[in-house]
Write a protein that holds these residues in place. Structure first.
Motif, PDB file in Angstrom:
ATOM      1  N   LEU A   6       0.832  -1.207   0.000  1.00 41.55           N
ATOM      2  CA  LEU A   6       0.000   0.000   0.000  1.00 41.55           C
ATOM      3  C   LEU A   6       0.867   1.259   0.000  1.00 41.55           C
ATOM      4  CD1 LEU A   6      -2.798  -1.063   2.518  1.00 41.55           C
ATOM      5  CD2 LEU A   6      -2.754  -1.273   0.028  1.00 41.55           C
ATOM      6  N   LEU A   7       1.999   1.212   0.685  1.00 44.75           N
ATOM      7  CA  LEU A   7       2.920   2.359   0.674  1.00 44.75           C
ATOM      8  C   LEU A   7       3.453   2.581  -0.730  1.00 44.75           C
ATOM      9  CD1 LEU A   7       4.999   1.735   3.950  1.00 44.75           C
ATOM     10  CD2 LEU A   7       2.871   3.002   3.673  1.00 44.75           C
ATOM     11  N   ALA A   8       3.801   1.494  -1.408  1.00 45.35           N
ATOM     12  CA  ALA A   8       4.305   1.606  -2.784  1.00 45.35           C
ATOM     13  C   ALA A   8       3.211   2.132  -3.709  1.00 45.35           C
ATOM     14  CB  ALA A   8       4.807   0.255  -3.270  1.00 45.35           C
ATOM     15  N   GLY A  13       1.585   7.316  -6.717  1.00 45.69           N
ATOM     16  CA  GLY A  13       0.528   8.268  -7.035  1.00 45.69           C
ATOM     17  C   GLY A  13      -0.823   7.650  -7.272  1.00 45.69           C
ATOM     18  N   GLN A  14      -1.007   6.389  -6.911  1.00 45.46           N
ATOM     19  CA  GLN A  14      -2.297   5.730  -7.091  1.00 45.46           C
ATOM     20  C   GLN A  14      -3.228   6.045  -5.919  1.00 45.46           C
ATOM     21  OE1 GLN A  14      -2.007   1.543  -8.321  1.00 45.46           O
ATOM     22  NE2 GLN A  14       0.174   1.879  -8.707  1.00 45.46           N
ATOM     23  N   MET A  38       4.420   4.319   8.796  1.00 44.71           N
ATOM     24  CA  MET A  38       3.526   5.462   8.743  1.00 44.71           C
ATOM     25  C   MET A  38       4.273   6.717   8.319  1.00 44.71           C
ATOM     26  SD  MET A  38       0.446   6.441   8.868  1.00 44.71           S
ATOM     27  CE  MET A  38      -0.229   4.855   9.387  1.00 44.71           C
ATOM     28  N   SER A  39       5.548   6.820   8.699  1.00 41.08           N
ATOM     29  CA  SER A  39       6.368   7.946   8.226  1.00 41.08           C
ATOM     30  C   SER A  39       6.496   7.906   6.706  1.00 41.08           C
ATOM     31  CB  SER A  39       7.761   7.887   8.862  1.00 41.08           C
ATOM     32  OG  SER A  39       7.694   8.018  10.260  1.00 41.08           O
ATOM     33  N   ALA A  40       6.681   6.713   6.167  1.00 44.01           N
ATOM     34  CA  ALA A  40       6.776   6.567   4.714  1.00 44.01           C
ATOM     35  C   ALA A  40       5.459   6.927   4.042  1.00 44.01           C
ATOM     36  CB  ALA A  40       7.184   5.140   4.355  1.00 44.01           C
ATOM     37  N   LEU A  41       4.342   6.534   4.651  1.00 41.42           N
ATOM     38  CA  LEU A  41       3.038   6.886   4.088  1.00 41.42           C
ATOM     39  C   LEU A  41       2.831   8.393   4.114  1.00 41.42           C
ATOM     40  CD1 LEU A  41       0.251   6.033   2.991  1.00 41.42           C
ATOM     41  CD2 LEU A  41      -0.543   5.967   5.377  1.00 41.42           C
ATOM     42  N   ALA A  42       3.191   9.024   5.233  1.00 39.17           N
ATOM     43  CA  ALA A  42       3.033  10.478   5.330  1.00 39.17           C
ATOM     44  C   ALA A  42       3.845  11.185   4.248  1.00 39.17           C
ATOM     45  CB  ALA A  42       3.451  10.957   6.720  1.00 39.17           C
ATOM     46  N   MET A  43       5.059  10.716   3.995  1.00 39.01           N
ATOM     47  CA  MET A  43       5.881  11.332   2.958  1.00 39.01           C
ATOM     48  C   MET A  43       5.265  11.106   1.577  1.00 39.01           C
ATOM     49  SD  MET A  43       8.458  13.219   2.276  1.00 39.01           S
ATOM     50  CE  MET A  43       9.466  13.207   3.775  1.00 39.01           C
ATOM     51  N   ALA A  44       4.747   9.915   1.329  1.00 44.94           N
ATOM     52  CA  ALA A  44       4.119   9.628   0.041  1.00 44.94           C
ATOM     53  C   ALA A  44       2.891  10.504  -0.177  1.00 44.94           C
ATOM     54  CB  ALA A  44       3.741   8.154  -0.047  1.00 44.94           C
ATOM     55  N   ILE A  45       2.091  10.694   0.883  1.00 44.53           N
ATOM     56  CA  ILE A  45       0.916  11.567   0.781  1.00 44.53           C
ATOM     57  C   ILE A  45       1.347  13.004   0.560  1.00 44.53           C
ATOM     58  CG2 ILE A  45      -1.037  12.526   2.072  1.00 44.53           C
ATOM     59  CD1 ILE A  45      -1.268   9.766   3.459  1.00 44.53           C
ATOM     60  N   VAL A 173       4.739  18.220   7.243  1.00 45.24           N
ATOM     61  CA  VAL A 173       3.719  19.093   7.810  1.00 45.24           C
ATOM     62  C   VAL A 173       2.844  19.694   6.711  1.00 45.24           C
ATOM     63  CG1 VAL A 173       3.344  21.261   9.064  1.00 45.24           C
ATOM     64  CG2 VAL A 173       5.045  19.620   9.883  1.00 45.24           C
ATOM     65  N   GLU A 174       3.471  20.155   5.629  1.00 42.91           N
ATOM     66  CA  GLU A 174       2.774  20.936   4.608  1.00 42.91           C
ATOM     67  C   GLU A 174       2.081  20.037   3.589  1.00 42.91           C
ATOM     68  OE1 GLU A 174       5.906  21.189   5.458  1.00 42.91           O
ATOM     69  OE2 GLU A 174       6.423  23.255   5.967  1.00 42.91           O
ATOM     70  N   SER A 175       1.037  19.373   4.004  1.00 41.35           N
ATOM     71  CA  SER A 175       0.265  18.486   3.134  1.00 41.35           C
ATOM     72  C   SER A 175      -1.206  18.746   3.370  1.00 41.35           C
ATOM     73  CB  SER A 175       0.603  17.018   3.437  1.00 41.35           C
ATOM     74  OG  SER A 175      -0.375  16.160   2.901  1.00 41.35           O
ATOM     75  N   ILE A 176      -1.945  19.126   2.334  1.00 40.12           N
ATOM     76  CA  ILE A 176      -3.353  19.471   2.501  1.00 40.12           C
ATOM     77  C   ILE A 176      -4.178  18.291   3.021  1.00 40.12           C
ATOM     78  CG2 ILE A 176      -5.446  20.051   1.182  1.00 40.12           C
ATOM     79  CD1 ILE A 176      -3.766  22.146  -0.292  1.00 40.12           C
ATOM     80  N   PRO A 177      -4.047  17.078   2.488  1.00 47.02           N
ATOM     81  CA  PRO A 177      -4.827  15.968   3.056  1.00 47.02           C
ATOM     82  C   PRO A 177      -4.485  15.672   4.514  1.00 47.02           C
ATOM     83  CG  PRO A 177      -4.004  15.392   0.879  1.00 47.02           C
ATOM     84  CD  PRO A 177      -3.323  16.662   1.267  1.00 47.02           C
ATOM     85  N   LEU A 178      -3.197  15.704   4.860  1.00 44.15           N
ATOM     86  CA  LEU A 178      -2.805  15.412   6.240  1.00 44.15           C
ATOM     87  C   LEU A 178      -3.259  16.512   7.187  1.00 44.15           C
ATOM     88  CD1 LEU A 178       0.793  13.954   5.718  1.00 44.15           C
ATOM     89  CD2 LEU A 178      -1.322  12.702   6.204  1.00 44.15           C
ATOM     90  N   ILE A 179      -3.148  17.763   6.773  1.00 44.81           N
ATOM     91  CA  ILE A 179      -3.626  18.866   7.604  1.00 44.81           C
ATOM     92  C   ILE A 179      -5.137  18.751   7.804  1.00 44.81           C
ATOM     93  CG2 ILE A 179      -3.948  21.369   7.719  1.00 44.81           C
ATOM     94  CD1 ILE A 179      -1.305  21.645   6.168  1.00 44.81           C
TER      95      ILE A 179
END
Length: 433
Positions: A6-8, A13-14, A38-45, A173-179
């Motif tokens: 799922l991270l991949a 970009g899927q 989860m850190s990898a997922l946050a970076m991918a997002i 930090v600067e990610s619209i979906p995560l914020i």
């Protein structure tokens, strides 16, 4: 499902579906998805983004990772949230001011992210103030005082609490979906009847451009409204710090000054604008002009200051202000001219270096460290006029004085600062009001 797959998928970009997002968030809470995953997922997002449905699923999964606050009265429940910026101490004024209107303000706040300070860090500068409350404690305070300001407990959006700490130290930090998911998961769990967002744009904010800020505001409005929580937003300028004070104890002192009818006018103005928005959205007051008139009355009468004292005491704090600050040194202008720019990123970085913010999630904060900025963009300055005062132990501040001087750009040309309120966006439509 396999987390790495799922991270991949997101790395490429899927789109992740609802079941996949719930699997990752549930696994993060149970331990089957590790912090580094989860850190990898946050970076991918952060890099690839999320579409509207993904953001909605992520928000819902974070809400469902914990419990929702019970309602303790039939009073309207309202709140505000800010995307954060240098010198943003609005919550400290807004919560007690709103509480004077016979509403409940269950304000769940966070700690510093990146270069911006967190409301909880500021409040912990007050001796004895407890920012972690049980549901029973927060309900009791809400019934008696009408407002509390605390961190998310283990029961409220625990997935967000853990992810929040990871984002701060992994450059995500600067990610619209995560914020969006971070903010709304706590607000939806608080069972709000209305929310107003303060989306900041400029060099002192996460959103650097007006288009980014409006995209974030509209995303939050959409997800909030789809979650049966009427949501409005104000886009406000952050090309310079809000008010004069930047730090923790020093910002509390400035907030108290505003509650006493003093302090910088821009802090008061933005607080009143945000309060008016949410009071109208919750149908507590019917009309903007009347709302603004009554909000000014509640500030000037001292009732909001009295309510702040009640909140402080209810949460174990000692209502004794101003709070003590470290020794200070004043930095003066070296030439005549106009203030053309304030390098907010440099000021924020230096404050972190001096201990007013965190480099790592477990760093201790020095509440007495901060700066006071004496000039604003567009101000005329004279040689030897104070530009900035830095509060820190001598050994700490001595290495940063010249860099702080250079953070205030004085030039020969007169310029005009941006207006404080850039745009108001309506519930549902995302259109200007």
């Amino acid at each position: 499902m396999i987390p790495a797959s799922l991270l991949a998928k997101k790395r490429e970009g899927q789109v992740l579906n609802e079941q996949e997002i719930y699997f990752l968030i549930d696994g993060f809470c149970s331990g089957s998805v590790a912090d580094y995953q989860m850190s990898a997922l946050a970076m991918a997002i952060c890099i690839q983004g999320m579409d509207a449905a993904e953001t909605r699923y992520l928000t819902a999964a974070m809400v469902e990772s914990g419990n929702r606050l019970p309602r303790t009265s039939d009073r309207p429940r309202i709140d505000k949230h800010s995307t954060g910026g240098l010198g943003d101490k609005i919550s400290l004024v807004l919560a007690p001011l709103l509480a004077t209107f016979d509403v409940d303000v269950p304000m769940i706040s966070g700690r510093g992210l990146g270069l911006t300070g967190g409301t909880l860090d500021k409040l912990e500068a007050i001796e004895g103030f407890q920012t972690q409350l049980s549901t029973e404690q927060s309900n009791k305070i809400l019934r008696r005082v009408g407002a509390f300001i605390c961190g998310a407990s283990d029961e409220i959006a625990p997935a967000d609490r853990r992810l929040y700490a990871i984002r701060d130290v992994t450059g995500t930090v600067e990610s619209i979906p995560l914020i969006t998911a971070s903010i709304l998961s706590k607000k939806i769990a608080a069972r709000l009847d209305a929310l107003v967002m303060d989306v900041k744009v400029g060099s002192a904010a996460f959103m650097k451009t007006a288009s980014q800020a409006k995209e974030l505001a509209n995303t939050i409005i959409q997800v909030g409204c789809e979650s049966n929580m009427p949501t409005t937003a104000i886009v406000s300028d952050m090309d310079q710090p809000l008010g004069e004070a930047v730090g923790n104890a020093i910002e509390v002192n400035e907030a108290v000054a505003v509650l006493e009818g003093k302090g910088p006018s821009e802090v008061r103005e933005l607080t009143i604008e945000l309060c008016a928005n949410v009071l109208i959205a919750a149908q507590v007051l019917p009309q903007r002009d009347k709302a603004i008139e009554r909000l000014n009355q509640h500030l000037d009468s001292g009732s909001a200051r009295e309510r702040f004292e009640q909140i402080v005491r209810a949460q174990g704090g000692i209502d004794r202000f101003p709070l003590p600050l470290a020794p200070h040194e004043t930095i003066e202008a070296e030439a005549n001219g106009w203030v053309e720019k304030i390098d907010c990123e440099k000021i924020g970085q230096i404050l972190v270096e001096m201990g007013a913010g965190r480099k790592r999630a477990d760093d201790k904060i020095r509440a007495d460290v901060g700066v006071r900025i004496h000039a604003r963009i567009g101000d005329r300055t004279e040689r030897s006029q104070p530009l900035l005062s830095v509060y820190a132990p001598h050994a700490t501040r001595s290495d940063h004085v010249e860099a702080l001087r250079q953070a205030i750009h004085v030039g020969p040309n007169e310029i005009h600062a941006n207006p404080l309120i850039l745009e108001r966006l309506n519930t549902h439509t995302g259109k200007s009001i």
